[in-house]
Every structure is written in structure tokens, then in C-alpha cells.
Design a protein around this motif. Sequence first.
Motif, short mmCIF file in Angstrom:
data_model
loop_
_atom_site.label_atom_id
_atom_site.label_comp_id
_atom_site.label_asym_id
_atom_site.label_seq_id
_atom_site.Cartn_x
_atom_site.Cartn_y
_atom_site.Cartn_z
N VAL A 122 10.65 -37.15 48.85
CA VAL A 122 9.32 -36.66 49.08
C VAL A 122 9.11 -35.24 49.30
N LEU A 123 9.90 -34.63 50.01
CA LEU A 123 9.86 -33.26 50.34
C LEU A 123 10.57 -32.39 49.09
N LEU A 124 11.44 -32.83 48.27
CA LEU A 124 11.91 -32.17 47.17
C LEU A 124 10.62 -32.27 45.94
N VAL A 125 9.98 -33.48 45.72
CA VAL A 125 8.88 -33.29 44.91
C VAL A 125 7.61 -32.62 45.38
N LEU A 126 7.56 -32.49 46.66
CA LEU A 126 6.22 -31.89 47.15
C LEU A 126 6.54 -30.27 46.86
N GLY A 127 7.89 -29.90 47.12
CA GLY A 127 8.30 -28.52 47.25
C GLY A 127 8.03 -27.91 45.83
N GLU B 213 5.95 -29.51 43.23
CA GLU B 213 4.61 -29.55 42.91
C GLU B 213 3.69 -28.49 43.66
N ARG B 214 3.92 -28.07 44.80
CA ARG B 214 3.21 -26.92 45.59
C ARG B 214 3.78 -25.81 45.47
N ALA B 215 4.84 -25.31 44.48
CA ALA B 215 5.41 -24.11 44.16
C ALA B 215 4.43 -23.01 43.84
N PRO B 216 3.28 -23.32 42.85
CA PRO B 216 2.47 -22.36 42.42
C PRO B 216 1.44 -21.92 43.53
N HIS B 217 1.40 -22.84 44.73
CA HIS B 217 0.37 -22.49 45.63
C HIS B 217 0.83 -22.16 46.67
N ALA B 218 2.02 -22.12 46.96
CA ALA B 218 2.74 -21.84 48.09
C ALA B 218 3.42 -20.48 48.05
N SER B 219 3.92 -19.75 49.15
CA SER B 219 4.86 -18.70 49.14
C SER B 219 5.88 -19.19 48.77
N ALA B 220 6.90 -18.19 48.51
CA ALA B 220 8.18 -18.42 48.02
C ALA B 220 8.95 -19.08 49.22
N GLY B 221 8.68 -18.30 50.30
CA GLY B 221 9.33 -18.95 51.57
C GLY B 221 9.07 -20.17 51.78
N GLY B 222 7.79 -20.65 51.81
CA GLY B 222 7.31 -22.15 52.00
C GLY B 222 8.04 -23.01 50.96
N ALA C 284 11.67 -23.55 51.98
CA ALA C 284 11.62 -24.30 53.29
C ALA C 284 11.53 -25.83 52.89
N THR C 285 10.51 -26.12 52.08
CA THR C 285 10.28 -27.37 51.78
C THR C 285 11.49 -28.06 51.01
N VAL C 286 11.95 -27.19 50.05
CA VAL C 286 13.10 -27.71 49.41
C VAL C 286 14.42 -27.69 50.28
N GLY C 287 14.42 -26.80 50.92
CA GLY C 287 15.93 -26.80 51.77
C GLY C 287 15.67 -27.96 52.75
N ALA D 176 7.05 -30.49 38.14
CA ALA D 176 7.51 -29.42 37.37
C ALA D 176 6.51 -29.21 36.36
N ALA D 177 6.03 -29.97 35.47
CA ALA D 177 5.03 -29.77 34.40
C ALA D 177 3.85 -29.26 35.03
N THR D 178 3.33 -29.77 35.97
CA THR D 178 2.10 -29.45 36.72
C THR D 178 2.11 -27.97 37.34
N ALA D 179 3.25 -27.65 38.01
CA ALA D 179 3.63 -26.48 38.53
C ALA D 179 3.41 -25.14 37.59
N VAL D 180 4.23 -25.62 36.36
CA VAL D 180 4.37 -24.54 35.42
C VAL D 180 3.06 -24.53 34.76
N ASN D 181 2.37 -25.47 34.64
CA ASN D 181 0.94 -25.43 33.67
C ASN D 181 0.08 -24.59 34.50
N VAL D 182 -0.07 -24.95 36.13
CA VAL D 182 -0.89 -23.97 36.82
C VAL D 182 -0.50 -22.61 36.94
N ALA D 183 0.68 -22.52 37.16
CA ALA D 183 0.94 -20.97 37.07
C ALA D 183 0.98 -20.38 35.91
N ALA D 184 0.97 -20.99 34.59
CA ALA D 184 0.56 -20.10 33.47
C ALA D 184 -0.67 -20.21 32.85
N THR D 185 -1.86 -20.79 33.64
CA THR D 185 -3.01 -20.90 33.15
C THR D 185 -3.68 -19.73 33.93
#
Length: 282
Positions: A23-28, A30-39, A42-45, A221-230
Amino acid sequence: RPERVAGAGFDLLGGLTVTGAIVLLVLGVERAPHASAGGTAATVGAGLALLAAFVAVERRAAAPLVRLGILRGGDLVRANLAGLLFAGGFFGFQFLVVLYLQELRGWSTLRTSLAMLVMGTDAILSPLLTPKLVARFGNARVIFGGLLLAALAYALFLPVGADWAYAMMLPSLIVVGLAFSLAYGPLTIAATEGVAEEEQGLAGALLYTSFQFGAALGLSAATAVNVAATASGAPADLLDGYRAALWVPLAAALLAALVSAFGLRARRSALPGPVAAPSVRA
């Protein structure tokens, strides 16, 4: 060992740690475009830490959820890694195509579903074509060919335009269905071949979990890249986002092919029966 498992309870701690890790790895991701690098870190870690805790728990559990010794089998590990990556690319690609057709092109749900129907050719090819190919070339070669076809399908869709005719999308959709029919069934055989009879269920469950985890990661991952690139909701920006995100399934398929390439020297597998397996597509 069976005699130890019979009198032992359910590995609750193992189930909790591995579920939390997934759950945490997927959340990390998926939330990458919306969260700070530190956040994100931390989630992935935290997810990786729980994964390490799961391994530690399984080493000490009287009746482990996963006997870690089963992972010494090269075929099983390759099948799980390739399955995870293949599922990630497969589901990520479908998601992006649906977004493209409905968000940018304005197609209805029914029209989009009919357009994607051609990908279901695997339901016909899996029991008819795949067993013959496996019998002639072996599991490893058929899996490798299926993964290369998946990469080809995703690459063909990379230059997608804002007004592509359906005929221009069709090659990718057909090849994706063919790739699924070649890869999925033989992967189930590769993941269970050579495994002791009493652990066949465990081996199958590991592969199924890899597919589901890969699907979640691929979508995230596809969602994160799509959001970040739009940049905006303008058609040109939406198209830029789709094109950028389409590299995710392509990279996943190429990595899966690379992993499966290490099994090309394995002996040719005998096909015990039809390799058609229940589809994992949502």
C-alpha cells in the motif's frame, strides 16, 4: 514443512507487514506529483522498511506466509518480476488509452469499450495458439516474444495524435492482445514449474500477487507521469501528458523482456495442458 504448518496459526504479522508495504509503495508512486520530494521519499522508504520487516518476520515464523526458500528458484523469480512489470505496462497502457479516447476525443463509455474490445483476442488465442507455440519453442521463448510484442504495441502508440483515426490505433490494440495471450499463460507455467507439489498454491499465489501489485504500480506510475506532464486542460497539453505517460508501459515491457531474457537458455518446457488462464484484467 507440512508438519510444522499443520499445528501453527496464521501468519498475521507477515500479512500485515507485506500488505502495508504494498500500500505504501503504491501510494508513494501515485502521490509523487502532488507531494514534496521529502514526503514521497518518506512514504516509499516506509514501504521498503515494512518490506524488510516482512522478510525478517518470515524468517522467524513457524508457519510463514511465504517460505523464503521458494525464492531460490530462478524461473519463479524471473516469472514474478516479468509478470509484475508486464502487468504494470498492460494496465497502465489501457488506462492511458481510455483517458485519451474519453478526455481528449470525447468518446462515450460504450464507444470506448467497443474500441478496446479487440484487445480481448487473447481469450481466443490463449487456448488455440499459445499451447502450440510453447510446445514448439518452449516457455521462455514464447514469454520473451510476448513481452517484445507488448513493447512494440506501446511504441506504436507513442506518436498518438489529437485526431487519430481508429485504424491508426488498431495495430497497437491488436498487438497488445496478442502479447497478453503469449505472455500470461506461459508465465503461470514458468512460475510453478519445478516447485514441490505442496507449494504449487504458494507459487501461483506469488505470481498472482505480482500481477496485482504490478498493475497497481503501473497505474500509479502512468497517472503520476501524466499529471506531472500535463500543464493545463488544453487539448495540446492533455496530449503531451498522454505521450509522456506512454513511456511508462513501454519501459516496463522492455524491462520485463530483459528479465525474461535470462531464462532463454532454460530447457524447453513441456506443456501439460491448455495454458489459458483466468484473465486478471479489471
